[in-house]
Design a protein around this motif. Structure first.
Motif, mmCIF file in Angstrom:
data_model
loop_
_atom_site.group_PDB
_atom_site.id
_atom_site.type_symbol
_atom_site.label_atom_id
_atom_site.label_comp_id
_atom_site.label_asym_id
_atom_site.label_seq_id
_atom_site.Cartn_x
_atom_site.Cartn_y
_atom_site.Cartn_z
ATOM 1 N N UNK A 24 8.890 -6.136 5.655
ATOM 2 C CA UNK A 24 7.835 -6.054 4.635
ATOM 3 C C UNK A 24 6.876 -4.912 4.937
ATOM 4 N N UNK A 25 6.560 -4.731 6.203
ATOM 5 C CA UNK A 25 5.643 -3.664 6.606
ATOM 6 C C UNK A 25 6.226 -2.291 6.287
ATOM 7 N N UNK A 26 7.506 -2.092 6.615
ATOM 8 C CA UNK A 26 8.146 -0.808 6.351
ATOM 9 C C UNK A 26 8.282 -0.557 4.857
ATOM 10 N N UNK A 27 8.573 -1.603 4.096
ATOM 11 C CA UNK A 27 8.663 -1.454 2.634
ATOM 12 C C UNK A 27 7.320 -1.058 2.047
ATOM 13 N N UNK A 29 5.131 0.784 3.317
ATOM 14 C CA UNK A 29 4.798 2.166 3.639
ATOM 15 C C UNK A 29 5.597 3.174 2.831
ATOM 16 N N UNK A 30 6.555 2.711 2.029
ATOM 17 C CA UNK A 30 7.381 3.621 1.245
ATOM 18 C C UNK A 30 6.566 4.287 0.141
#
Length: 231
Positions: A24-27, A29-30
């Protein structure tokens, strides 16, 4: 044995939570931009479907170089109207014998483009389905025989002053009837220089921009609600 099973389950749950949180964190940051593909079906909101009618041109508008020598400005935009919000008049001769808009006007104004005859870019109509153009748009024939009157021309909205808050998206200062197709007026070479946007690929305009009337209604509701709560 029972304690080992409980610890194993807790470990699996912790690992699952950690994986889900990292994903969720990486998503999050997209990049917020959503690529537009002509082969992919675009999202449609029935009540706002006209907003998306020119979305297929969004990427072309984004990458299109601007012709600095043939730009429309706000001065020419409002000079061509009796008052802000009025239908623009026709600033060039019209061949009556060729009929109404479906035969003549839409040849240039449906998709725009540079017109050699008039040395200008044709603005795109936001309502090409209304082919009886001269029902609202009239040819200019009064420049040399116009008599001055006391008619007061309402001043046009000042660009850059219709934000609800500093830094917030500008509100829509005009009615939406027959103007739902935002990219027709705000993107492409025929768009007014001061009104041309730099993010035509964000095609769901009303996700961030709301009509001015709705803005005032929301503020009034907020004030009324807070007044009632304080009392």
């Amino acid at each position: 044995m029972k304690r080992a099973v409980i610890l194993s389950i807790l470990a699996l749950l912790s690992i699952g939570f950690l994986i889900n949180w990292i994903y969720s964190y990486e998503k999050g940051r997209e990049d917020a931009y959503i690529p537009i593909s002509k082969d992919k079906e675009l999202p449609i909101i029935p009540s706002e479907s006209a907003v998306f009618e020119r979305s297929g041109f969004a990427l072309e508008y984004l990458n299109m170089p601007m012709d600095e020598n043939h730009q429309r400005t706000l001065d020419t935009y409002y000079e061509n109207r009796a008052y802000p919000g009025a239908p623009p008049s026709i600033p060039h001769p019209v061949k009556e014998k060729l009929g109404m808009g479906g035969v003549t006007c839409l040849q240039c104004h449906q998709n725009g483009g540079f017109v050699e005859k008039f040395n200008a870019y044709a603005p795109v109509t936001p309502h090409p389905e209304m082919i009886n153009c001269k029902q609202c748009h009239v040819e200019q024939r009064t420049r040399s025989r116009f008599k001055a009157t006391h008619f007061y021309k309402k001043p046009a909205p000042i660009v850059g002053t219709n934000n609800a808050l500093p830094g917030s998206p500008p509100v829509i200062p005009h009615q939406l009837q027959m103007r739902e197709n935002c990219l027709s007026c705000h993107a492409g070479p025929g768009a007014v220089k001061e009104l041309r946007i730099d993010h035509p690929e964000r095609i769901n305009c009303r996700q961030c921009h709301v009509p001015r009337k709705r803005q005032y209604e929301n503020i009034e509701l907020f004030v009324r609600t807070n007044s009632t709560t304080n009392d």
